[in-house]
Design a protein around this motif. Sequence first.
Motif, PDB file in Angstrom:
ATOM      1  N   LEU A 110       0.850  -1.189   0.000  1.00  0.00           N
ATOM      2  CA  LEU A 110       0.000   0.000   0.000  1.00  0.00           C
ATOM      3  C   LEU A 110       0.887   1.241   0.000  1.00  0.00           C
ATOM      4  O   LEU A 110       1.833   1.338   0.788  1.00  0.00           O
ATOM      5  N   LEU A 112       1.014   5.378   0.487  1.00  0.00           N
ATOM      6  CA  LEU A 112       0.282   6.477   1.109  1.00  0.00           C
ATOM      7  C   LEU A 112       1.054   7.776   0.950  1.00  0.00           C
ATOM      8  O   LEU A 112       2.187   7.885   1.419  1.00  0.00           O
ATOM      9  N   LYS A 137      -7.075  11.626   3.572  1.00  0.00           N
ATOM     10  CA  LYS A 137      -7.152  10.737   2.408  1.00  0.00           C
ATOM     11  C   LYS A 137      -6.396   9.437   2.653  1.00  0.00           C
ATOM     12  O   LYS A 137      -6.832   8.360   2.231  1.00  0.00           O
ATOM     13  N   ALA A 138      -5.270   9.537   3.345  1.00  0.00           N
ATOM     14  CA  ALA A 138      -4.507   8.337   3.674  1.00  0.00           C
ATOM     15  C   ALA A 138      -5.309   7.431   4.608  1.00  0.00           C
ATOM     16  O   ALA A 138      -5.310   6.200   4.446  1.00  0.00           O
ATOM     17  N   LYS A 140      -8.537   7.199   4.764  1.00  0.00           N
ATOM     18  CA  LYS A 140      -9.582   6.573   3.950  1.00  0.00           C
ATOM     19  C   LYS A 140      -8.998   5.448   3.100  1.00  0.00           C
ATOM     20  O   LYS A 140      -9.606   4.364   2.958  1.00  0.00           O
ATOM     21  N   LYS A 141      -7.835   5.679   2.547  1.00  0.00           N
ATOM     22  CA  LYS A 141      -7.205   4.655   1.716  1.00  0.00           C
ATOM     23  C   LYS A 141      -6.847   3.423   2.541  1.00  0.00           C
ATOM     24  O   LYS A 141      -6.976   2.293   2.072  1.00  0.00           O
ATOM     25  N   SER A 143      -8.450   2.436   5.240  1.00  0.00           N
ATOM     26  CA  SER A 143      -9.721   1.764   5.519  1.00  0.00           C
ATOM     27  C   SER A 143     -10.170   0.915   4.337  1.00  0.00           C
ATOM     28  O   SER A 143     -10.598  -0.238   4.510  1.00  0.00           O
ATOM     29  N   ASP A 144     -10.033   1.467   3.128  1.00  0.00           N
ATOM     30  CA  ASP A 144     -10.411   0.711   1.920  1.00  0.00           C
ATOM     31  C   ASP A 144      -9.502  -0.507   1.737  1.00  0.00           C
ATOM     32  O   ASP A 144      -9.965  -1.587   1.338  1.00  0.00           O
ATOM     33  N   ALA A 145      -8.229  -0.339   2.026  1.00  0.00           N
ATOM     34  CA  ALA A 145      -7.282  -1.453   1.869  1.00  0.00           C
ATOM     35  C   ALA A 145      -7.606  -2.581   2.835  1.00  0.00           C
ATOM     36  O   ALA A 145      -7.558  -3.764   2.467  1.00  0.00           O
ATOM     37  N   ASP A 148     -10.498  -4.514   1.596  1.00  0.00           N
ATOM     38  CA  ASP A 148     -10.110  -5.407   0.496  1.00  0.00           C
ATOM     39  C   ASP A 148      -9.336  -6.628   1.014  1.00  0.00           C
ATOM     40  O   ASP A 148      -9.509  -7.740   0.501  1.00  0.00           O
ATOM     41  N   PRO A 155      -4.473  -5.051  -1.676  1.00  0.00           N
ATOM     42  CA  PRO A 155      -3.857  -4.200  -2.693  1.00  0.00           C
ATOM     43  C   PRO A 155      -2.425  -4.623  -2.954  1.00  0.00           C
ATOM     44  O   PRO A 155      -1.735  -5.122  -2.060  1.00  0.00           O
ATOM     45  N   GLU A 157      -0.029  -2.442  -4.472  1.00  0.00           N
ATOM     46  CA  GLU A 157       0.701  -1.250  -4.887  1.00  0.00           C
ATOM     47  C   GLU A 157       2.199  -1.407  -4.631  1.00  0.00           C
ATOM     48  O   GLU A 157       2.611  -1.815  -3.553  1.00  0.00           O
TER      49      GLU A 157
END
Length: 255
Positions: A110, A112, A137-138, A140-141, A143-145, A148, A155, A157
């Motif tokens: 991930l 960030l 934003k980090a 939120k990212k 949380s989404d990761a 998933d 992820p 990345e």
Amino acid sequence: MLGIYFSGTGNSRYALEVFLREYGETARVCSIEEADITNYIKDNKDIVFSYPVQYSNIPKILKDFVDRYQHLWRGKRVFVIATMGLFSGDGAGILARRLRRYGAQITGGLHLKMPDSIADEKALKRPLKKNVELVKKAEKKISDAVRDIKNVKPPQEGIGLLYHFAGLFGQRLYFYNKTKQYTDKVKIDTGKCIGCGKCVELCPMKNLNIENNFAKAEDRCTMCYRCINNCPKQAITLLGKSVIEQGTIEKYLNK
């Protein structure tokens, strides 16, 4: 589960804490500087590793740590979080490849974007509001990761050949020598330094000491910028000639 981090101004530590909180896992969070960390690694199969990218590379202190304890990584399942001020390409991937070399299984990565820690370079500075937005934003990212990952789609990345080329030709090829060895470029302004010793206490490399009531730097700086961002008199620089703006993660939270 074990959370491991190296952090200069707190970005990577905070990202790891948010990740583990979102995951809902009871996990120990520890710095690579902790004395008992090898025991924690031995006792945990699953590891989340968080660190700041430098010139699309790994900080020298972290390279040495991973290599020194290479026998501990075999069979570990590792997810890598890479924090960065700009663009890294394969920030997570370069640490992942090093760990994989020693037998770790990499589950994902991930990236960030976080507030920049290089306090003595004006070109890299952002307004406070922008940095606060970056942190949100980090979060939120992250949380989404985590969502998933729980859906068995972690992820990736920074992992893979295309990311590798992006990191290599984006920065690392041109700045390889910046992180190959420790640096001796730390400068102390004795006209500002009051010899308080805060930098000595904070330095992960024990690269600073007090002599004749002033701080003195040796030749083993890992460029974490911890001392520069915390010096009460802004007396320390590394890449630039003067401190433009100091910042640690606490500056951008709860705004």
